[in-house]
Design a protein around this motif. Structure first.
Motif, mmCIF file in Angstrom:
data_model
loop_
_atom_site.group_PDB
_atom_site.id
_atom_site.type_symbol
_atom_site.label_atom_id
_atom_site.label_comp_id
_atom_site.label_asym_id
_atom_site.label_seq_id
_atom_site.Cartn_x
_atom_site.Cartn_y
_atom_site.Cartn_z
ATOM 1 N N THR A 206 0.807 -1.216 0.000
ATOM 2 C CA THR A 206 0.000 0.000 0.000
ATOM 3 C C THR A 206 0.842 1.270 0.000
ATOM 4 O O THR A 206 0.587 2.215 -0.754
ATOM 5 N N GLY A 207 1.852 1.324 0.857
ATOM 6 C CA GLY A 207 2.679 2.527 0.961
ATOM 7 C C GLY A 207 3.360 2.884 -0.340
ATOM 8 O O GLY A 207 3.532 4.069 -0.662
ATOM 9 N N HIS A 217 2.431 6.638 4.841
ATOM 10 C CA HIS A 217 1.881 5.337 5.249
ATOM 11 C C HIS A 217 3.051 4.515 5.792
ATOM 12 O O HIS A 217 3.592 3.652 5.106
ATOM 13 N N THR A 219 4.535 1.898 7.082
ATOM 14 C CA THR A 219 4.391 0.491 7.422
ATOM 15 C C THR A 219 5.718 -0.233 7.249
ATOM 16 O O THR A 219 6.507 0.094 6.351
ATOM 17 N N VAL A 359 -5.286 1.660 8.827
ATOM 18 C CA VAL A 359 -5.764 2.863 8.162
ATOM 19 C C VAL A 359 -7.046 2.494 7.429
ATOM 20 O O VAL A 359 -7.049 1.604 6.574
ATOM 21 N N SER A 408 -5.490 8.279 8.143
ATOM 22 C CA SER A 408 -4.102 8.347 7.654
ATOM 23 C C SER A 408 -3.419 9.625 8.124
ATOM 24 O O SER A 408 -2.190 9.693 8.175
#
Length: 412
Positions: A206-207, A217, A219, A359, A408
């Motif tokens: 995702t990041g 983000h 992670t 998130v 977020s």
């Protein structure tokens, strides 16, 4: 010519497939894109726990509603996912572990959970083959349950497809296109998908998809390992237990065993970029965090993880030494189950957040982009209600839950 959809969901794990299912059920034209096979990564590699026990209070009401989904999931989807409501147990072997369990009890009472503290004798009654000599107590929630991780996300994907969703597996999302500050399409390796809204539920990836928008983000990929035994000669209760190791006996009599405490992080470039945000978590859990300096660091330096077609399915090496220790600890708890031999083992990357909360957010910019990721090892059980929640955000413009803890923007 580009294909036209209302919503494109990126990510074929439990959150992505559940989101696609609930959107399709609401009448939306949905496409789901997954760079590899559906359910290829962490959604198929976890312990299978479906629990309210031990969760952060911000998630518990969602999880209580999610239990209602799990109780009807097989009738809803028309196939078995090995759902069993037989409970979750955390066995305590020292005062520190007992204090952690005691600290959860006020939360359990606040939300009306069935959780209770058991004596060692009560644990032995629930687990007849368990050797309770070292046990001090246990935290037990009988209304929690488990399901088979290998079955659930594919069942949601098939359910979404029957409702009209289009599933594009082995189709990498290359980029998210924006026009006038709003999303308008997903560019994939096989063509463009025009849409009005996009759900980013890509787990550990995702990041990397958010980087072009300068959205933080933070992670880290935490590697968890699980081994599966042959059929053991004892019939155990089909619940998830976290004691000296973590284990769950499957319906076929085999046992999944995992290292209960250790988090294994393969150092990568993101480790250094996000490291300071994880410092408080690392300090609290310094005894349980291990670091590996090896091939993943080289791969991240070479940019392999920035190309979403390079690794169709993340398949990291299991921690066989840790699993060997876990099997010995399992035999300390169940001496009549031995000898233990693993038929197979696997590992997966958990997308872990600094505060261990996900998130779940409708981003302000670009408009129309929704994120549901960062589940931090807690995502399998709560995944279906997150999918329904994101669907509600898109279809109704609101959620029934307070999503502020999952914004977020908390990382800015």
């Amino acid at each position: 010519m580009a294909l036209q959809f209302d919503t494109v969901v990126i990510g074929g794990g439990i959150v992505g497939t559940a989101t696609a299912y609930y959107l399709a059920r609401a009448g939306k034209r949905v496409a789901l894109v997954e760079k590899g096979r559906i359910n290829g990564e962490q959604s198929s590699r976890n312990w299978g726990a479906v629990r309210t026990q031990g969760r952060d209070p911000s998630q518990i009401q969602m999880m209580l509603d999610c239990l209602q989904i799990w109780r009807g999931i097989e009738a809803e989807l028309g196939e078995s996912v090995d759902w069993r409501e037989q409970g979750q147990m955390r066995v305590n072997y020292d005062r520190k572990m007992t204090e952690r369990s005691e600290a959860f009890m006020p939360i359990a009472r606040e939300f009306g959970l069935t959780t209770r503290l058991l004596t060692a004798g009560e644990v032995a009654e629930l687990l007849p083959y368990y050797d309770a000599r070292d046990c001090q107590s246990a935290l037990f929630t009988p209304t929690d349950g488990s399901a088979e991780p290998e079955k659930v996300a594919p069942a949601f994907a098939r359910g979404a497809s029957r409702l009209g969703a289009t599933i594009f597996d082995f189709t990498s999302a290359k980029s998210i296109d924006v026009r006038n500050s709003a999303v308008c399409a997903v560019e994939t390796e096989h063509g463009r998908l025009d849409c009005e809204t996009i759900v980013l539920a890509a787990g550990a990836w995702t990041g990397r998809l958010l980087k072009p928008f300068a959205i933080e983000h933070p992670t880290l990929w935490i590697r968890g390992s699980v081994g599966r035994t042959g059929v053991v000669p004892i019939e155990m209760r089909k619940l998830v237990v976290w004691g000296k190791c973590a284990y769950r006996q499957r319906i076929d009599g085999k046992v999944n065993i995992a290292v209960a405490e250790d988090g294994f992080h393969d150092l990568m470039l993101d480790s250094f970029a996000h490291g300071l945000k994880f410092l408080p978590l690392a300090v609290r859990n310094w005894q349980n965090v291990r670091f590996s300096l090896g091939k993943p660091l080289v791969q991240s330096v070479m940019g392999e993880f920035s190309d979403f077609t390079t690794h169709r399915t993340l398949d990291p090496r299991p921690d066989w030494k840790g699993l060997a220790r876990a099997s010995k600890l399992f035999l300390e708890e169940y001496p009549s189950a031995g000898p233990i031999k693993f038929e197979c083992g696997w590992a997966g990357y958990i997308d872990y957040m600094p505060d261990e909360l996900p998130v779940i957010d409708a981003l302000q910019k670009p408009e129309g982009l929704f994120v549901a990721a960062g589940l931090s090892g807690h995502g399998f059980g709560i995944g279906p209600i997150i999918g329904k929640t994101v669907s509600d955000l898109i279809c109704k413009g609101r959620s029934d839950y307070n999503l502020a803890p999952f914004s977020s923007r908390r990382f800015r």
